[in-house]
Design an enzyme around this catalytic site. Sequence first.
Site, mmCIF file in Angstrom:
data_model
loop_
_atom_site.group_PDB
_atom_site.id
_atom_site.type_symbol
_atom_site.label_atom_id
_atom_site.label_comp_id
_atom_site.label_asym_id
_atom_site.label_seq_id
_atom_site.Cartn_x
_atom_site.Cartn_y
_atom_site.Cartn_z
ATOM 1 N N ASP A 75 -31.156 16.678 -22.291
ATOM 2 C CA ASP A 75 -29.746 16.607 -22.663
ATOM 3 C C ASP A 75 -29.237 17.915 -23.258
ATOM 4 O O ASP A 75 -28.038 18.096 -23.434
ATOM 5 C CB ASP A 75 -29.539 15.469 -23.675
ATOM 6 C CG ASP A 75 -28.079 15.081 -23.834
ATOM 7 O OD1 ASP A 75 -27.333 15.150 -22.843
ATOM 8 O OD2 ASP A 75 -27.675 14.715 -24.955
ATOM 9 N N SER A 103 -21.088 13.527 -23.974
ATOM 10 C CA SER A 103 -21.845 12.884 -22.899
ATOM 11 C C SER A 103 -21.379 11.446 -22.753
ATOM 12 O O SER A 103 -21.266 10.707 -23.736
ATOM 13 C CB SER A 103 -23.342 12.905 -23.210
ATOM 14 O OG SER A 103 -23.817 14.225 -23.317
ATOM 15 N N GLN A 144 -25.852 13.374 -15.041
ATOM 16 C CA GLN A 144 -25.038 13.055 -16.210
ATOM 17 C C GLN A 144 -23.576 13.330 -15.917
ATOM 18 O O GLN A 144 -23.234 14.262 -15.184
ATOM 19 C CB GLN A 144 -25.469 13.907 -17.411
ATOM 20 C CG GLN A 144 -24.720 13.575 -18.705
ATOM 21 C CD GLN A 144 -25.143 14.467 -19.866
ATOM 22 O OE1 GLN A 144 -24.559 15.534 -20.048
ATOM 23 N NE2 GLN A 144 -26.149 14.053 -20.613
#
Length: 275
Positions: free
Chosen positions: A193, A217, A267
């Site tokens: 991430d 996110s 993502q």
Amino acid sequence: MSPGRAQALQSLVAQLQLEQLEKNLFRGTSTDIGAPAVFGGQVLGQALMAAARTVDGHAAHSLHGYFLRAGDKAAPIVYDVDRIRDGASFTTRRVVAIQHGEPIFHMSASFHRREAGVSHQCAMPEAPPPEDLTPRAGPRVRVEGPIEFRYVDPRDPVTAGPRPPQSQLWLRTADALPDDPLLHQAMLAYASDYSFMGVAMQPHGLAFQQPGVQGVSLDHAMWFHRDFRCDDWLLYDADSPSAEHARGFCRGALFDRAGRLVASVAQEGLIRVRR
């Protein structure tokens, strides 16, 4: 390796182990890495660990999570695991992360009993070896963090200006990890991430550190293809094929030094510019 890095990694390993409160309930703590809220990678790694602690004989092969609310760095996070299905080949778990009585994240994870089958993969892209690159901290992250990064094109995201939506970096933990495959998976989920959504900002000359830029996110998906060690160098090759309606989409592939594709990541993030 500096003492600060070693201590940061030991702290992260301890955080990922979690405290078991009940059969399906686990509790984790947070570390302030400089982000405004709980780092999403931490919640990913802890949720995966919580789910896996309720599974026997199967290894995680995929996870799909949604970030619902900003996490409070000062409060513990409770992970509630729902044992949706226990199968002979596949086992499924759903995890809800809770703070102050409200869900901040939920994830579905699938576990597969190892079996033989067909095998192929894409080729590893060309990249200079990590030994030829300079260590650098990730965005919004302490230099003395648990993960070491070496960027192939280490430009300052604030002053670099617009550039193609592509990124390559090598990553590994700051020190050796125990021989626990689950811990290596959770650690890679944590590391995946870092700086990922920033790839979607690059064509627009934006960065998290700029005033008026909000980056959050929204979701995170990951697939584990092959065994790997997160304490050895992994190449993280990422791109962003699309951004629209204040949402940027990114995808990434992680290769080990031998060129094996060990994991894939995707993502979508919210990108807002307040002028």
